[in-house]
Design a protein around this motif. Structure first.
Motif, PDB file in Angstrom:
ATOM      1  N   UNK A 129      59.581 -34.219 -22.632  1.00  0.00           N
ATOM      2  CA  UNK A 129      59.271 -33.546 -21.273  1.00  0.00           C
ATOM      3  C   UNK A 129      60.165 -33.977 -20.064  1.00  0.00           C
ATOM      4  N   UNK A 130      59.689 -34.287 -19.071  1.00  0.00           N
ATOM      5  CA  UNK A 130      60.194 -34.842 -18.066  1.00  0.00           C
ATOM      6  C   UNK A 130      61.024 -36.046 -18.046  1.00  0.00           C
ATOM      7  N   UNK A 131      60.162 -36.945 -18.870  1.00  0.00           N
ATOM      8  CA  UNK A 131      61.022 -38.276 -19.213  1.00  0.00           C
ATOM      9  C   UNK A 131      62.142 -38.223 -19.689  1.00  0.00           C
ATOM     10  N   UNK A 132      62.751 -37.372 -20.528  1.00  0.00           N
ATOM     11  CA  UNK A 132      63.982 -37.101 -20.871  1.00  0.00           C
ATOM     12  C   UNK A 132      65.041 -37.184 -20.029  1.00  0.00           C
ATOM     13  N   UNK A 133      64.811 -36.736 -18.548  1.00  0.00           N
ATOM     14  CA  UNK A 133      65.909 -36.779 -17.599  1.00  0.00           C
ATOM     15  C   UNK A 133      65.991 -38.171 -17.360  1.00  0.00           C
ATOM     16  N   UNK A 134      64.953 -39.049 -17.005  1.00  0.00           N
ATOM     17  CA  UNK A 134      65.264 -40.503 -16.845  1.00  0.00           C
ATOM     18  C   UNK A 134      66.067 -41.158 -17.954  1.00  0.00           C
ATOM     19  N   UNK A 135      65.389 -40.803 -19.160  1.00  0.00           N
ATOM     20  CA  UNK A 135      66.352 -41.530 -20.315  1.00  0.00           C
ATOM     21  C   UNK A 135      67.543 -41.271 -20.603  1.00  0.00           C
ATOM     22  N   UNK A 136      68.102 -39.895 -20.275  1.00  0.00           N
ATOM     23  CA  UNK A 136      69.273 -39.432 -20.398  1.00  0.00           C
ATOM     24  C   UNK A 136      70.381 -39.875 -19.255  1.00  0.00           C
ATOM     25  N   UNK A 137      69.616 -39.882 -17.977  1.00  0.00           N
ATOM     26  CA  UNK A 137      70.517 -40.239 -16.889  1.00  0.00           C
ATOM     27  C   UNK A 137      70.914 -41.908 -17.185  1.00  0.00           C
ATOM     28  N   UNK A 138      70.293 -42.653 -18.112  1.00  0.00           N
ATOM     29  CA  UNK A 138      70.414 -43.950 -18.352  1.00  0.00           C
ATOM     30  C   UNK A 138      71.897 -44.070 -19.315  1.00  0.00           C
ATOM     31  N   UNK A 139      71.973 -42.969 -19.969  1.00  0.00           N
ATOM     32  CA  UNK A 139      73.027 -42.910 -20.806  1.00  0.00           C
ATOM     33  C   UNK A 139      74.380 -43.049 -19.897  1.00  0.00           C
ATOM     34  N   UNK A 140      74.649 -44.230 -19.480  1.00  0.00           N
ATOM     35  CA  UNK A 140      75.601 -44.413 -18.689  1.00  0.00           C
ATOM     36  C   UNK A 140      76.889 -44.944 -19.174  1.00  0.00           C
ATOM     37  N   UNK A 141      77.011 -44.892 -20.537  1.00  0.00           N
ATOM     38  CA  UNK A 141      78.222 -45.450 -21.247  1.00  0.00           C
ATOM     39  C   UNK A 141      78.791 -44.258 -22.197  1.00  0.00           C
ATOM     40  N   UNK A 142      78.727 -43.221 -21.221  1.00  0.00           N
ATOM     41  CA  UNK A 142      79.568 -41.942 -22.258  1.00  0.00           C
ATOM     42  C   UNK A 142      80.625 -41.911 -21.281  1.00  0.00           C
ATOM     43  N   UNK A 143      81.900 -41.584 -22.086  1.00  0.00           N
ATOM     44  CA  UNK A 143      83.201 -41.349 -21.445  1.00  0.00           C
ATOM     45  C   UNK A 143      84.377 -41.540 -22.369  1.00  0.00           C
ATOM     46  N   UNK A 144      85.525 -41.478 -21.779  1.00  0.00           N
ATOM     47  CA  UNK A 144      86.708 -41.573 -22.564  1.00  0.00           C
ATOM     48  C   UNK A 144      86.947 -43.011 -22.969  1.00  0.00           C
ATOM     49  N   UNK A 145      87.894 -43.074 -24.043  1.00  0.00           N
ATOM     50  CA  UNK A 145      88.303 -44.577 -24.271  1.00  0.00           C
ATOM     51  C   UNK A 145      88.945 -45.194 -23.207  1.00  0.00           C
TER      52      UNK A 145
END
Length: 689
Positions: free
Chosen positions: A92-108
């Protein structure tokens, strides 16, 4: 933690995709063994990786401890969006909070830049370093090259671009300069000693100016990971490390990855060895082929071979082509999309007929309801599309050719960024030269003196303010100094508006099309507003620039529909309903320059495979009997008589439908054999005598 027994959000996955998603994910929070996902073309690779990340989060993994590396920042953002949509079905709405914390996503490179800033003081870097893009790096290489006297040698020394390419290949391939010259730059082999001297001086210049180039972001990261303590600390920050498009990584990236997770626990890489086509960027197919053997026991391998894009006849032909590869992970793509139409092998006379055939087919498809933009013409080398472009223009058919002017390569955009970079790092000599040369009356010698005096001062900007105006700079000098001083202390993103207001009079003076270019500066200002600081803006814009400027050639502004023209390299990851592949003949595919070694030949085979697997419904491989070769060999430009590519031998022909065009060529009347009655060329020459 959510009960993993209720996993209906995974029901849409096929069995192989689900196996990849669930590998090593348990309710007890354990971290699984290394995983290699061999994801065939059109097999839902991105969807599978997004589901794996979401499944980890749903199972209780801390998103702040997940490192996800893709090959563009845009891809990382799209992946994060998918992860949130998947997780939302369960959380549910908790997913937004969790995925916002996926902060280490990017290029090499982006992740590397971020880590280097965090650890800068512990590894001898100044945290305020700036990052040069490729053109800036080449300019600095040229300055050093000139200072060493290498631009004045009796025999021509390699250009700045070639020097940078050699340097970059040595770094990214982790290969000694002698081997790189022998393998990729044999015409430069006689300059090995001078190039070593140049590269040493280039590194010293970067360090003095507190700048890193694109390659340094990986090189410094890799060097940082050779310290056991730092490697354990950085690797320990992440429970899960996932890499997309692993077949496109180079040896340096592989070194970083294996140092992060030496035992492989929590490590997932996704890719397709059959689509490894970027060796010219130092990528190596060995990374993905050798990945399982780095660990004991070997990494788990999951193969995704169900294709959701193409018809079965297209896949059967592509499978046949790649099955002849010398080394590969066994994989045969299949689909439920049946069709009676096999790929077309179209034999034509020459490139002019090739262009006419494609135009006729494209227009016929359009009449049957297929938009132009759902059709694409692919080619091995950009120059191969020349005759087709002429024919399309003659027939008034709009088209876009992939690979136009990049946003950051535009002179006016680089000018603006140079001013901001100079304020951010006043020791950045390339940025300083560029800005000073904008000022009327400031030439190379004056700019050199100014930058030398700035470099010697503890506070370069204060030193700049104290310098007398160059004799011919006039009021522009005082305006420039005031702009630098104001930008030094202004708040972001007000900085960029002030920089634009200072630059616009120079834009009007230098460029006739200043109004068009001004639109790019406004766009740059809008982009800047989304970044929290000048440093982040300069870093991330350099690492992941926008695609093109507003005045990019070739984009039809008045047509909603247009045909796609693209090199095969640029087409990877794309798909179209109908695909036409030019010049599927020896000499073009493989190219004369791409058949020197067994490894090069295998990559050429993979290029054809990638081209074929872009097609959804309709595939035409063009086989001209005669074609023009531009500067590929010692014989220079020439016409060649061609034979079908060696990658489609006789035993694969049943997978294709062979046709010829035109089926009955009309007889052409012979022109009268007589000399010119007027020698126009002689008259033209005589006009200026």
């Amino acid at each position: 933690m959510t009960d993993l027994a209720e996993k209906t959000y995974l029901d849409a996955l096929n069995p192989e995709q689900r196996r990849a998603v669930e590998h090593g994910v348990g309710a007890d929070g354990t971290i699984g063994s290394p995983l290699l996902v061999i994801a065939g073309a059109g097999s839902g690779k991105t969807n599978t990786l997004a589901h794996r990340v979401a499944h980890l989060i749903v199972a209780g993994a801390d998103p702040r401890r997940i490192l996800l590396m893709t090959f563009s920042r845009r891809a990382a953002a799209e992946m994060a969006g998918r992860v949130e949509r998947i997780a939302r079905r369960v959380m549910g709405d908790k997913a937004s909070v969790m995925t916002d914390a996926l902060s280490w996503a990017g290029t090499f490179h982006g992740i590397g830049a971020r880590l280097l800033r965090e650890y800068a003081e512990r590894i001898g870097l100044e945290p305020a370093f700036t990052i040069h893009d490729r053109e800036d790096s080449a300019d600095l290489m040229n300055l050093v090259r000139h200072d060493l006297g290498l631009s004045r040698t009796e025999s021509r020394f390699p250009t700045k671009g070639t020097c940078l390419a050699i340097y970059s290949r040595c770094v990214n391939a982790e290969t000694a300069i002698d081997a790189v010259l022998g393998q990729s730059f044999p015409w430069c082999a006689g300059w090995a000693a001078e190039l070593k001297q140049l590269f040493a001086a280039y590194v010293e210049a970067k360090q003095k100016q507190n700048v890193l180039d694109y390659d340094d972001l990986l090189l410094y990261w890799a060097q940082m990971m050779t310290d056991a303590g730092l490697a354990e600390e950085i690797g320990g920050r992440f429970d899960h490390v996932m890499v997309d498009e692993y077949q496109d990584t180079n040896r340096l990236q592989s070194s970083v990855l294996l140092a992060l997770k030496p035992d492989g626990r929590g490590l997932t890489v996704v890719g397709d060895d059959a689509q490894s086509i970027y060796s010219f960027r130092a990528a190596t197919v060995r990374n993905i082929l050798d990945f399982p053997d780095h660990f004991t026991p070997q990494a788990e391998i999951v193969t995704l071979d169900r294709n959701y894009r193409s018809t079965q006849p297209i896949l059967s032909a592509a499978n046949g082509v790649i099955s002849l590869a010398k080394e590969r992970f066994t994989k045969n793509l299949w689909t439920e999309r049946a069709s009676e139409r096999r790929p077309q092998l179209v034999v034509i006379n020459d490139e002019a007929d090739q262009a006419r055939y494609i135009v006729e087919q494209v227009l016929a498809n359009r009449e049957e309801g297929t938009l132009l933009k759902h059709q694409a013409v692919l080619f091995r080398t950009s120059s191969h599309s020349g005759p087709l472009e002429v024919e399309l223009t003659r027939r008034n058919i709009p088209f876009v050719k992939f690979g136009g002017l990049k946003f950051l390569d535009a002179a006016h955009v680089k000018d603006m960024l140079a001013l901001l970079r100079l304020v951010e790092n006043p020791r950045d000599r390339v940025a300083g030269f560029r800005i000073l040369h904008l000022l009327p009356g400031v030439g190379p010698a004056s700019a050199q003196r100014v930058l030398d005096q700035m470099a010697e001062a503890a506070d370069p900007i204060a030193a700049l303010a104290r310098l007398p105006s160059p004799p011919r700079a006039g009021t522009d000098w005082r305006s420039f100094v005031e702009a630098v001083e104001n930008l030094r202390y202004s708040e972001w993103p007000v900085d960029i508006e002030r920089a634009r207001l200072w630059y616009e009079p120079h834009l009007d003076r230098i460029h006739e099309d200043s109004e068009v270019r001004r639109a790019d500066l406004v766009q740059l200002e809008q982009i800047a507003g989304s970044y929290p600081s000048r440093e982040r803006f300069l870093t991330e814009l350099t690492l992941d620039p926008p695609d093109a400027t507003s005045d990019q050639a070739g984009v039809p502004l008045l047509d909603e529909d247009y045909l796609i023209l693209s090199t095969i390299h640029s087409a990877k990851g794309q798909e179209w309903k109908s695909v036409y592949v030019l010049n599927v003949v020896d000499g073009c595919m493989p190219s004369d320059l791409g058949a020197g070694t067994s490894a090069e030949l295998e990559e050429e085979r993979r290029l054809l495979y990638v081209a074929m697997t872009r097609a959804k419904d309709d595939l035409h491989l063009m086989v001209p009997q005669r074609f023009f070769v531009h500067g590929q060999a010692a014989r220079g430009d020439r016409h060649m008589y061609a034979s079908r590519t060696r990658f489609i031998p006789e035993r694969l022909l049943p997978a294709f439908e062979r046709t010829s065009w035109p089926r009955a060529a009309p007889a052409q009347p012979k022109a009268a054999s007589q000399g010119p009655t007027i020698d126009i060329r002689a008259r033209m020459r005589g006009m200026w005598r």
